[in-house]
Design a protein around this motif. Structure first.
Motif, short mmCIF file in Angstrom:
data_model
loop_
_atom_site.label_atom_id
_atom_site.label_comp_id
_atom_site.label_asym_id
_atom_site.label_seq_id
_atom_site.Cartn_x
_atom_site.Cartn_y
_atom_site.Cartn_z
N PHE A 163 12.09 15.07 -4.46
CA PHE A 163 13.00 15.21 -3.42
C PHE A 163 14.29 15.95 -2.91
N LYS A 164 14.57 17.20 -2.80
CA LYS A 164 16.47 17.06 -3.09
C LYS A 164 17.19 16.22 -2.36
N TYR A 165 16.66 15.40 -1.37
CA TYR A 165 18.17 15.18 -0.35
C TYR A 165 17.25 14.19 0.07
N THR A 166 16.47 13.11 0.01
CA THR A 166 15.75 11.31 -0.17
C THR A 166 15.62 10.84 -1.70
N THR A 167 16.16 9.79 -1.23
CA THR A 167 15.83 8.73 -2.03
C THR A 167 15.46 7.75 -1.66
N LEU A 168 14.76 6.79 -2.50
CA LEU A 168 14.41 5.09 -1.82
C LEU A 168 14.58 4.71 -3.22
N PHE A 169 14.80 3.27 -2.93
CA PHE A 169 14.68 2.37 -3.77
C PHE A 169 13.61 1.31 -3.42
N PHE A 170 13.22 0.40 -4.02
CA PHE A 170 12.34 -0.19 -4.04
C PHE A 170 11.35 -0.44 -5.55
N PHE A 171 9.73 -0.77 -5.04
CA PHE A 171 8.97 -0.71 -6.19
C PHE A 171 6.96 -0.69 -5.34
N GLY A 172 6.53 -0.54 -6.16
CA GLY A 172 5.33 -0.23 -6.76
C GLY A 172 4.16 -1.12 -6.99
N MET A 173 3.06 -0.35 -6.82
CA MET A 173 1.82 -1.19 -7.34
C MET A 173 1.95 -1.55 -8.52
N GLN A 174 2.56 -1.03 -9.71
CA GLN A 174 2.73 -2.10 -11.03
C GLN A 174 3.27 -3.00 -11.25
N GLU A 175 4.58 -3.41 -9.84
CA GLU A 175 5.55 -4.44 -9.76
C GLU A 175 4.78 -5.60 -9.05
#
Length: 436
Positions: free
Chosen positions: A166-178
């Motif tokens: 996305f151009k304007y939207t970002t995230l920090f966290f984790f996902g299924m692998q983590e």
């Protein structure tokens, strides 16, 4: 409930807690770091406004316990302003409550954009918040960073294009692998008679990401998923799921329900004789209030910890350590730290850094670009938004912790497995959940 209630406090109490008088009630910005309210001699171009959206009331309110405190911390750290675009800037923070409702999250984000005229929006806690907030920001060209939502649920749930993002939207966290990196090592250390894993996954964005993502990873690693079925959030009777889990003889358990549903399920499971040897849960048991609500049944439930006082991280704003932040929270509120404390703090660290990095912090495209390209070592650790798994996503690596009887507070967390993140010290042995 309305915006008059924030984090379980009435508006007057909330304003008092964050050090503001009741004059701030109404249409004026709720919170203002460094006294940068318009009309105080500071030009509007010198004021940067951040909107903050989270579930301060409703079933997800546990995620927002530290919000009031964090806003005051940011206020204090930036009381003298900061330099951005070659000018001294002051900061305003406008807080909005989603009431744990994604439709309300959309509504209050629109308010921030259209009425409050914020320069950047941050948001926290589950896809019910992060996704509608990010969607509105993307549609309106507002720089945005969110946290505490599995990246797959945030990215794929919003129709993200692989490799493009996305151009304007970002995230920090984790996902299924983590989650796998966190849970699987604990499963492997548990002496079980089979590799069946009971999975309580409702029919919502979060849980479906686990069903479609973690489920295949479990099968690939030799585990058998015993899926209790895609029930609707708010269920009150889990007899069918419990019967299925008992029939499978599963000694391992995982789940991703909303917190009130887990409380109901876990009590019914004990009553009906389903007592897994090890429970590794997600989305629930993240905060002390949930452990206190379960009482003795909370003992040795394990979950993912992406932030704690034991994490060796420090603030980019004032150099404060994770332990200092947790201790300050306890001293100021009388409450126990929650891991959302570190995450929400970092939302503001990242937002401020993007402003500082931009030649013009009022240029939304430039600020959004600085977010997407950011590498920052902050209260949430070393975050790299360029590293992926998709553009604009920075990955954290949670470790395994278990709830145990506490000393200062009724329940505390013991880090029992640091396989995914060796920087975090282990504080005790992994124990069976069913050990009473």
């Amino acid at each position: 409930m309305s915006d008059a209630s924030v984090g379980g406090m009435d508006r007057r109490s909330f304003l008092s807690a964050v050090g503001l008088g009741t004059a701030a009630i109404g249409g004026a910005p709720l919170l203002s770091a460094c006294g940068g309210l318009k009309g105080t001699g500071t030009s509007s171009s010198d004021v940067l406004k951040i909107g903050y959206v989270s579930p301060q009331t409703g079933p997800l309110a546990g995620f927002a316990t530290a919000d009031n405190f964090v806003v005051k911390q940011i206020q204090e750290a930036l009381r003298n302003g900061f330099t951005s675009g070659g000018k001294k800037r002051t900061l305003e923070i406008v807080v909005k409550d989603t009431q744990s409702n994604p439709n309300r999250a959309t509504e209050v984000t629109r308010q921030l954009i259209n009425s409050d005229k914020v320069d950047l929006i941050v948001g926290s806690s589950t896809p019910d918040t992060t996704n509608p907030v990010a969607d509105q920001c993307e549609a309106n060209g507002i720089p945005n960073v969110t946290t505490i939502a599995p990246w797959e649920a945030w990215f794929h749930g919003r129709g993200g294009k692989p490799g493009e993002g996305f151009k304007y939207t970002t995230l920090f966290f984790f996902g299924m692998q983590e989650f796998a990196d966190c849970f699987f090592p604990m499963w492997e250390r548990m002496d079980v008679s089979n590799k069946n894993v009971a999975a309580l996954w409702p029919n919502d964005t979060d849980a479906n990401a686990f069903r479609q993502g973690l489920g295949p990873m479990m099968e690939k690693s030799g585990y058998t998923v015993v899926d209790g079925g895609a029930y609707q959030d708010g269920a009150t009777d889990f007899t069918a799921q419990i019967a299925k889990f008992k029939e499978s003889d599963a000694e391992l358990f995982t789940c991703t329900p909303i917190p009130p549903d887990f409380q109901t399920f876990w009590k019914q499971a004990q009553q009906q004789g389903f007592r897994p040897k090890l429970a590794t849960v997600a989305k629930v048991m993240l905060f002390p209030s949930e452990a206190e609500a379960l009482g003795r049944l909370a003992n040795n439930i394990a979950t993912d910890f992406w932030w704690s006082p034991a994490h060796p991280y420090t603030s980019t704003l004032d150099g404060k350590s994770a332990k200092q932040l947790a201790d300050d929270f306890a001293a100021a509120t009388g409450k126990q730290w929650t891991q959302a404390l570190g995450s929400v703090y970092s939302l503001f660290e990242i937002a401020i850094q993007a402003f500082k990095d931009a030649s013009d912090p009022k240029d939304r495209d430039e600020v959004a670009s600085k977010l997407r390209g950011m590498k920052i070592n902050c209260m949430s650790g070393n975050l790299d938004f360029t590293a992926g798994p998709q553009p604009g996503i920075a990955i954290q690596h949670p470790v395994g912790g278990q709830w145990r009887k506490g000393e200062r507070f009724p329940w505390d967390v013991v880090i029992v497995d640091n396989t995914p993140n060796k920087d975090v010290p282990v504080g005790g042995e992994l124990k069976p959940t069913d050990a009473r």
